[in-house]
Design an enzyme around this catalytic site. Structure first.
Site: not given
Ligand code: PMP
Length: 365
Positions: A107, A177, A201
């Site tokens: 991520w 994040d 989550k």
């Molecule tokens: N950052 C992290 C740490 C994640 O776990 C996720 C999704 N699992 C995201 C960003 C992306 O999130 P989204 O699908 O809401 O765009």
């Protein structure tokens, strides 16, 4: 009664049963101040008194749980945490400016890619060489002197590695994040300029992103953004710049109330530590039948990632697990292996049952 499923999904993830029941009770007629509204929360305008109250209550819920100081705004945005990968540099990083990125997993990598479109996004730390098993110590990071902010991912959901401390930016605004560990443990919000998290989550359903942003940082945001990418416009409008995800905000409010009711962050942190310990102990005691992915001091409390001796056994493990009602254990498609996501709403019995299954499986295979 439906079959008992233990939901280990990484997200959208398990929701507290109590929250789902309450939402079910109110599905056809929302209750507000003891009165039946006669309509679903999905059917009322976001400009009504009732929804205004829900929106404020959800914001206050997060503020109370995380002890968010008054000089921070709490926003409910859309576009997922992924839109924040872009919105942050679009607002805080001009073409000739530098921002530091600490990359400890997939991520963080994605966030860096988007930031590079805007300006000089510099990777000041990456654990890619060890397969994203570690997080840096504070002292290992050399910040750029002129960085507009430093971005990191407090919990990498795919690899299951987590920072055990709040990063100090040393004068540089810290942007985090926290999608997969927000509300799971105590953090010191005052150390951050911006924290963001996709809700799906620990906060609620998908379709909402929570952004916690310090006023002083907000003032630095670009004034030339399109309205829907402008943090200040959302802050001025209490997230109601356009039609928000009303259903989602309602559920965020219920999740916050649920968490407060069971003892808030202090209590959930203890429970989360206990749950993770049960699972990591089983991994460590398996004589390397199961091997944890993350280094011990970077092990995530939320996403427990591990391997079996080979991919064939991993596949068999996942299939048998599914038959027994353990859902969502297959590791992310990019890395394979097993991932047990044990967010706030995940019950300890589920972890104990999984450990029983792991023990049995390792003996039989
Ligand atoms: N950052 C992290 C740490 C994640 O776990 C996720 C999704 N699992 C995201 C960003 C992306 O999130 P989204 O699908 O809401 O765009």
């Amino acid at each position: 009664m439906s079959k008992q499923i233990y939901n280990f999904s990484a997200g959208p993830a398990i929701m507290p049963k109590e929250v789902l029941k309450k939402a079910q009770e109110e599905m056809l007629s929302l209750q507000y101040l003891g009165k039946n509204i006669g309509m679903s929360v999905m059917e009322i305008s976001h400009r009504t008194e009732v929804f205004t109250a829900i929106n404020e209550s959800a914001q206050n819920g997060i503020r109370d749980l995380l002890n968010v100081p008054q000089n921070y705004q709490i926003l409910f945005l859309q576009g997922g945490a992924s839109l924040q990968f872009s919105m942050i540099p679009m607002n805080f990083l001009a073409q000739n400016e530098t921002a530091d990125y600490i990359v400890t997993g997939a991520w963080g990598e994605k966030a860096l890619v988007e930031a590079k479109r805007c300006g000089n996004a510099k990777e000041v730390y990456s654990s890619i060489k060890n397969g994203y098993k570690t997080v840096p110590q504070q002292t290992e990071i050399n910040f750029s002197k002129d960085a507009k902010y430093v971005h990191y991912t407090s919990n990498e959901t795919i690899e299951g590695v987590e920072f055990k401390y709040d990063l100090e930016g040393e004068e540089i605004p810290v942007v985090c994040d926290a999608s997969s560990n927000i509300l799971s443990k105590k953090i010191d919000v005052s150390k951050y300029s911006l924290i963001y998290a996709g809700a799906q989550k620990n906060i609620g359903p998908s379709g909402i992103t929570v952004v916690i942003i310090r006023d002083e940082f907000l003032e630095k945001a670009s004034k030339k953004q399109h309205s829907m990418l402008d943090y200040n416009k959302f802050a001025e409008n209490k997230s109601l710049l356009n039609t928000p995800n009303t259903w989602g905000i309602y559920l965020v409010d219920l999740v916050c109330k649920w968490l407060k009711n069971i003892g808030g962050i202090t209590e959930i942190e203890k429970i989360n530590q206990k749950k993770a310990a049960v699972l990591y102990n089983a991994i460590d005691k398996s004589r390397e039948y199961f091997t944890g992915h993350a280094d011990i001091d970077a092990r995530s409390l939320m996403n427990v990632t591990f391997r079996l001796p080979n991919a064939e056994l991993e596949n068999k493990f996942c299939n048998e697990a599914t038959d027994r009602g353990f859902d969502g254990l297959r590791g992310h498609r990019s890395v394979g292996g097993i991932r047990a996501s044990i967010y706030n709403a995940f019950p300890i019995e589920g972890v104990e049952k999984l450990v029983e299954f792991m023990t049995k499986f390792s003996k039989e295979n």
